[in-house]
Design a protein around this motif. Structure first.
Motif, PDB file in Angstrom:
ATOM      1  N   ASP A  50      46.703  56.447  38.664  1.00  0.00           N
ATOM      2  CA  ASP A  50      45.291  56.790  38.818  1.00  0.00           C
ATOM      3  C   ASP A  50      44.430  56.081  37.780  1.00  0.00           C
ATOM      4  OD1 ASP A  50      45.757  58.421  40.955  1.00  0.00           O
ATOM      5  OD2 ASP A  50      45.900  60.249  39.773  1.00  0.00           O
ATOM      6  N   ASP A  51      45.040  55.607  36.725  1.00  0.00           N
ATOM      7  CA  ASP A  51      44.293  54.929  35.670  1.00  0.00           C
ATOM      8  C   ASP A  51      44.091  53.445  35.960  1.00  0.00           C
ATOM      9  OD1 ASP A  51      44.181  57.324  34.195  1.00  0.00           O
ATOM     10  OD2 ASP A  51      46.202  56.973  33.445  1.00  0.00           O
ATOM     11  N   LEU A  52      44.469  53.033  37.144  1.00  0.00           N
ATOM     12  CA  LEU A  52      44.233  51.654  37.586  1.00  0.00           C
ATOM     13  C   LEU A  52      43.379  51.670  38.845  1.00  0.00           C
ATOM     14  CD1 LEU A  52      47.854  50.136  37.333  1.00  0.00           C
ATOM     15  CD2 LEU A  52      46.054  50.029  35.610  1.00  0.00           C
ATOM     16  N   VAL A  53      42.586  50.636  39.021  1.00  0.00           N
ATOM     17  CA  VAL A  53      41.834  50.471  40.267  1.00  0.00           C
ATOM     18  C   VAL A  53      41.987  49.019  40.736  1.00  0.00           C
ATOM     19  CG1 VAL A  53      40.105  52.270  39.861  1.00  0.00           C
ATOM     20  CG2 VAL A  53      39.720  49.954  38.955  1.00  0.00           C
ATOM     21  N   PHE A  54      41.806  48.844  42.028  1.00  0.00           N
ATOM     22  CA  PHE A  54      41.813  47.489  42.583  1.00  0.00           C
ATOM     23  C   PHE A  54      40.399  46.902  42.519  1.00  0.00           C
ATOM     24  CE2 PHE A  54      45.796  48.935  44.385  1.00  0.00           C
ATOM     25  CZ  PHE A  54      46.585  47.818  44.228  1.00  0.00           C
ATOM     26  N   LEU A  55      40.327  45.631  42.325  1.00  0.00           N
ATOM     27  CA  LEU A  55      39.027  44.976  42.219  1.00  0.00           C
ATOM     28  C   LEU A  55      38.452  44.624  43.585  1.00  0.00           C
ATOM     29  CD1 LEU A  55      39.780  42.731  39.125  1.00  0.00           C
ATOM     30  CD2 LEU A  55      38.540  44.905  39.217  1.00  0.00           C
ATOM     31  N   GLY A  56      39.299  44.409  44.574  1.00  0.00           N
ATOM     32  CA  GLY A  56      38.784  44.089  45.893  1.00  0.00           C
ATOM     33  C   GLY A  56      38.158  42.700  45.937  1.00  0.00           C
ATOM     34  N   ALA A  57      37.851  42.262  47.149  1.00  0.00           N
ATOM     35  CA  ALA A  57      37.289  40.926  47.312  1.00  0.00           C
ATOM     36  C   ALA A  57      35.850  40.886  46.834  1.00  0.00           C
ATOM     37  CB  ALA A  57      37.360  40.499  48.775  1.00  0.00           C
ATOM     38  N   SER A  58      35.397  39.704  46.494  1.00  0.00           N
ATOM     39  CA  SER A  58      34.026  39.529  46.002  1.00  0.00           C
ATOM     40  C   SER A  58      33.613  38.104  46.321  1.00  0.00           C
ATOM     41  CB  SER A  58      33.981  39.801  44.494  1.00  0.00           C
ATOM     42  OG  SER A  58      34.895  38.967  43.825  1.00  0.00           O
ATOM     43  N   MET A  59      32.693  37.573  45.584  1.00  0.00           N
ATOM     44  CA  MET A  59      32.242  36.211  45.833  1.00  0.00           C
ATOM     45  C   MET A  59      33.406  35.214  45.757  1.00  0.00           C
ATOM     46  SD  MET A  59      29.416  34.545  46.479  1.00  0.00           S
ATOM     47  CE  MET A  59      27.969  35.308  45.731  1.00  0.00           C
ATOM     48  N   SER A  60      34.319  35.477  44.828  1.00  0.00           N
ATOM     49  CA  SER A  60      35.387  34.509  44.603  1.00  0.00           C
ATOM     50  C   SER A  60      36.684  34.889  45.328  1.00  0.00           C
ATOM     51  CB  SER A  60      35.669  34.398  43.099  1.00  0.00           C
ATOM     52  OG  SER A  60      36.043  35.654  42.573  1.00  0.00           O
ATOM     53  N   ARG A  61      36.686  35.950  46.099  1.00  0.00           N
ATOM     54  CA  ARG A  61      37.891  36.359  46.826  1.00  0.00           C
ATOM     55  C   ARG A  61      37.501  36.621  48.277  1.00  0.00           C
ATOM     56  NH1 ARG A  61      39.119  35.001  42.549  1.00  0.00           N
ATOM     57  NH2 ARG A  61      40.640  35.832  41.076  1.00  0.00           N
ATOM     58  N   TYR A  62      38.390  36.314  49.193  1.00  0.00           N
ATOM     59  CA  TYR A  62      38.074  36.360  50.615  1.00  0.00           C
ATOM     60  C   TYR A  62      38.940  37.447  51.262  1.00  0.00           C
ATOM     61  CZ  TYR A  62      36.426  34.182  54.951  1.00  0.00           C
ATOM     62  OH  TYR A  62      35.807  33.921  56.137  1.00  0.00           O
ATOM     63  N   PRO A  63      38.341  38.517  51.773  1.00  0.00           N
ATOM     64  CA  PRO A  63      39.152  39.612  52.318  1.00  0.00           C
ATOM     65  C   PRO A  63      39.628  39.346  53.744  1.00  0.00           C
ATOM     66  CG  PRO A  63      36.842  40.161  52.496  1.00  0.00           C
ATOM     67  CD  PRO A  63      36.901  38.829  51.809  1.00  0.00           C
ATOM     68  N   LEU A  64      40.598  40.149  54.181  1.00  0.00           N
ATOM     69  CA  LEU A  64      41.045  40.103  55.571  1.00  0.00           C
ATOM     70  C   LEU A  64      40.425  41.261  56.331  1.00  0.00           C
ATOM     71  CD1 LEU A  64      44.850  39.270  55.172  1.00  0.00           C
ATOM     72  CD2 LEU A  64      42.901  37.723  55.400  1.00  0.00           C
TER      73      LEU A  64
END
Lengths: 225, 435
Positions: free
Chosen positions: B42-56
């Protein structure tokens, strides 16, 4: 004349693979030359074959044996006949630690001495040691019979369950919950059969019997709110 | 009441523990894992896609979940559809219907289940498409025919709930069948050894692994399971000894019966153990060649995704699987209260009176658990875990959950950042690594 396998030219893997590939019920005789202390010789056999090993074997010789008769004309390393289920393993020399560990059935005969933890956690097998047995032998032994024709080391039968121990010589010390017990006629008869099966000439009346005082069978703890 | 102040040192739980010890004179034994708050996923989170990452695209674009375990030396590695396995839990600790339900659920979801202390039952083998056979210090029920019938072998050195401890199964659960499988008198409190009887140390373990490979003709993957205490060294020694797969179990991992003081005070959290295990594999150049399974407090798809991102190949669940079967069901609250507990708190897995029919050998209680329905619930839970992990993986732009990586994570606390070696969120700071 059975098959002869020379381990100076054949691998242990090849030996065991050939033994495992024999048809069910096979009664072949195999002679193994130049074992030179290699480990896991004749491990996992489950056919009523006869294997003669000419020389010293390493760890886990005849490990988990089922049905087979294995003889070692030399000494063996740790864990000979560990977890044996049935059959017979005969060591004509000495055995290192944990001989017959957790063995469920069959007969393990050691003509010479056995090192520490002989018969540890044994679960029904019979073990006959012609010489001395080292410390912590029959530790947590659950079932079966351990016969020591020589002396027993420290902490014999520590935390033993229902296995029975027969010792002809001295016992350096008994382990937790192991006590000397009466030698009844039925025990003498049992011991006579074991000695005869192992090819021993000792007089059963010279042995003492040891087993569990059963004081550790209940932990005396619960969540008694 | 507002003027009353509870002591942080002598809080109500501590006071109750002292009072219980003074009243009974025995230490507390219970099931489950560490209850105290420790740094966790629980003390970690995912950063997820953003300008520099491309999601599916969520749930449409492919995101693989399969994993192969044990290909390093074994000729028949396990091919699992999902990276969630079921941890070892014994018949004896669990009822027959519970073991059957676990086998059914795991098989339906395309993954493996694991035996436990006491050997393999026919029901378990029959209902498990992939069955891992545990090889434990006690060797209760150890049978070479079962070794050959298994799909993999797990040599157990320890559990996260009790590294360095053996096991216990109290007499009320030692029925005639359990006793017969373990070659013990019925009704006695059964102690499982803490040391293996025929090997000592990593050099011997290498020879032991060699024997197991010889007996099974080098077909079965061999796992080595350790309780998390010194994971870096234990993992390296397991690899050196020849393990195909290493299993690291953190202190939140459950047990059927162990002293509370052991559960709460021995071992390290899963979050601290996992990065050390990965570092050990990487240093030896075998990360991914030797697979890493992590267990201990894994509760859902987010935990699964975080484990994979930190470098695990799969996770194992135990407690979560029992909850999926029906453990701590609110509908049983009155019965839990009759036992001095309550739904959501029940941990007396050792005493055999489980109203859910899971941690019991009482035939009437065990009959309460429908193994078909239990299996369906477990399969549902496994599917949800997997879909949750896929959801996160897609959001991070990964076409396979195994592609998740540390770079996808941020830590919410300094402790988690230090343990996981993940930057504190909003910074580039990893305590002990960067400044």
């Amino acid at each position: 004349m059975g098959t002869v396998i020379d381990l100076s030219v054949t691998s242990v893997r090849s030996l065991n693979a050939d033994l495992h590939a024999l048809p069910a019920g096979a009664t072949d005789s195999i002679r193994v030359l130049r074992p030179d202390g290699r480990h896991s010789l004749a491990a996992g056999l489950d056919r009523p074959v006869t294997v003669e090993i000419d020389g010293h074997a390493g760890y886990y010789c005849a490990g988990m044996n089922q049905l087979a008769t294995v003889s070692v004309h030399g000494n063996v390393g740790v864990g000979v006949a560990e977890n044996m289920m049935s059959g017979r393993v005969h060591v004509h020399g000495d055995a290192s630690q944990s001989a017959g560990a957790t063995a469920h059935g069959g007969l393990l005969v050691i003509d010479g001495n056995a090192s520490a933890r002989c018969g540890i956690s044994m679960k029904g097998a019979d073990i006959v040691v012609g010489g001395d047995a080292g410390h912590m032998s029959a530790f947590m032994a659950q079932a079966g019979r351990l016969v020591i024709c020589g002396d027993a080391g420290d902490a014999l039968g520590d935390s033993i369950y229902e296995a029975r121990i027969y010792v002809r010589g001295s016992v350096a010390s008994l382990g937790a919950d192991c006590v000397q017990k009466e030698m009844s006629p039925s025990h003498l008869a049992e011991l006579s059969l074991l000695l005869a099966a192992a090819g021993r000439a000792e007089d059963p009346s010279e042995f003492r019997r040891y087993g569990s005082a059963r004081t550790l069978y209940h932990f005396h703890s619960d969540n008694a709110y | 009441m507002d003027s009353l102040r509870e002591s942080a040192t002598f809080d109500r739980t501590t006071i109750a523990a002292i009072q219980r010890a003074a009243r009974t004179g025995v230490y507390d034994i219970r099931g489950g894992g560490a209850k105290r708050a420790v740094p966790h996923f629980d003390d970690l989170v995912f950063l997820g896609a953003s300008m520099s990452r491309y999601p599916l695209e969520g749930y449409r674009e492919s995101c693989g979940t399969d994993v192969v375990l044990g290909g390093r030396h074994a000729s028949s590695p396990l091919h699992l559809d999902i990276p969630v396995t079921i941890a070892g839990m014994s018949f004896g600790a669990l009822s027959g219907p519970a073991k059957e339900a676990i086998g059914r659920g795991a098989s339906e979801a395309g993954t493996s289940t694991t035996t436990g202390d006491g050997g393999m039952t026919d029901e378990e083998r029959g209902h498990s498409s992939h069955l891992v056979y545990q090889y434990l210090p006690s060797r209760y029920g150890m049978n070479p025919d079962h070794l050959r019938a298994a799909d993999a072998i797990e040599i157990v050195l320890g559990q996260g709930a009790k590294p360095g401890g053996g096991g216990m199964l109290l007499g009320q659960k030692i029925t005639d069948r359990v006793a017969g499988m373990r070659t013990l008198p019925p009704g006695i409190d059964q102690r499982s050894a803490c040391r293996h009887p025929d090997w000592t140390g990593p050099d011997d373990l290498a020879i032991k692994i060699g024997e197991l490979r010889e007996i099974t003709d080098w077909t079965k993957p061999i796992y080595v399971k350790v309780g998390a205490s010194r994971p870096f060294y234990d993992v390296q020694l397991a690899v050196k000894a020849g393990a195909d797969v290493v299993v690291v179990d953190g202190m939140q991992g459950g047990t059927a019966a162990t002293q509370d003081v052991f559960i709460e005070h021995v071992g390290i959290p899963t979050l601290a153990a996992l990065p050390e295990a990965v570092r050990a594999l990487q240093e030896m150049g075998v990360h991914r060649e030797v697979q890493l399974i992590v267990s201990g407090g894994v509760r859902g798809g987010a935990d699964l995704a975080k484990c994979l991102a930190l470098g695990a190949d799969a996770v194992a669940i135990g407690t979560a699987a029992l909850i999926a079967l029906g453990d701590n069901d609110p509908g049983l609250d009155a019965e839990y209260r009759a036992l001095g507990s309550a739904a959501g708190y029940y941990d007396d897995w050792q005493d055999g009176r489980d109203p859910a029919g899971i941690t019991t050998q009482d035939p009437a209680l065990a009959a309460r658990l429908d193994p078909i329905e239990g299996g369906r619930r477990l399969a549902n839970f496994l599917r949800v875990m997997t879909m949750e992990a896929q959801t996160i993986a897609r959001a991070c732009g990964k076409a396979h959950v195994q592609h998740l990586e540390p770079e996808d994570l941020a830590a919410l606390t300094i402790e988690a950042a230090a343990m996981a070696r993940i930057p504190l969120a909003g910074t580039n700071w990893i305590p002990g690594v960067s400044f």
